[in-house]
Design a protein around this motif. Structure first.
Motif, PDB file in Angstrom:
ATOM      1  N   MET A 117     -97.875  45.985   8.338  1.00  0.00           N
ATOM      2  CA  MET A 117     -97.553  44.945   7.384  1.00  0.00           C
ATOM      3  C   MET A 117     -96.906  43.782   8.123  1.00  0.00           C
ATOM      4  SD  MET A 117     -95.280  45.416   4.031  1.00  0.00           S
ATOM      5  CE  MET A 117     -95.610  44.468   2.626  1.00  0.00           C
ATOM      6  N   LYS A 118     -97.374  42.586   7.833  1.00  0.00           N
ATOM      7  CA  LYS A 118     -96.878  41.386   8.503  1.00  0.00           C
ATOM      8  C   LYS A 118     -95.597  40.895   7.825  1.00  0.00           C
ATOM      9  CE  LYS A 118     -98.765  37.145  10.287  1.00  0.00           C
ATOM     10  NZ  LYS A 118     -99.903  36.235  10.267  1.00  0.00           N
ATOM     11  N   LYS A 119     -94.578  40.593   8.644  1.00  0.00           N
ATOM     12  CA  LYS A 119     -93.312  40.109   8.098  1.00  0.00           C
ATOM     13  C   LYS A 119     -93.385  38.605   7.868  1.00  0.00           C
ATOM     14  CE  LYS A 119     -90.096  43.465   9.951  1.00  0.00           C
ATOM     15  NZ  LYS A 119     -88.854  43.648  10.691  1.00  0.00           N
TER      16      LYS A 119
END
Length: 76
Positions: A1-3
């Motif tokens: 998951m990209k922050k």
């Protein structure tokens, strides 16, 4: 998951004279790029501009800032 990355938006306050009337102007910047401007026409009238093009008006300063950020995200 990209922050999600936090982005700093800088505000610079100036004044401009348009048609003989002096207005408070707030410029919004990301880095060296100017996102847009907010002109305070009255106590509940904030006009927003991007690249000298009017994008709308808002009743509060906060709503005007949100409008510029929304438009910026759509176009960048």
């Amino acid at each position: 998951m990209k922050k999600n990355k936090e982005i700093q938006i800088r505000m610079e306050e100036t004044t401009r004279v348009l048609q003989g009337t002096k207005y408070d102007v707030t410029e919004l910047h990301i880095g060296k790029k100017k996102m847009g401007e907010i002109l305070e026409y009255g106590p509940k009238d904030f006009r927003t501009f991007m690249d000298s093009e009017a994008i709308g008006s808002s009743k509060t300063f906060e709503l005007a800032v949100e409008a510029i950020i929304r438009q910026w995200n759509l176009h960048e």
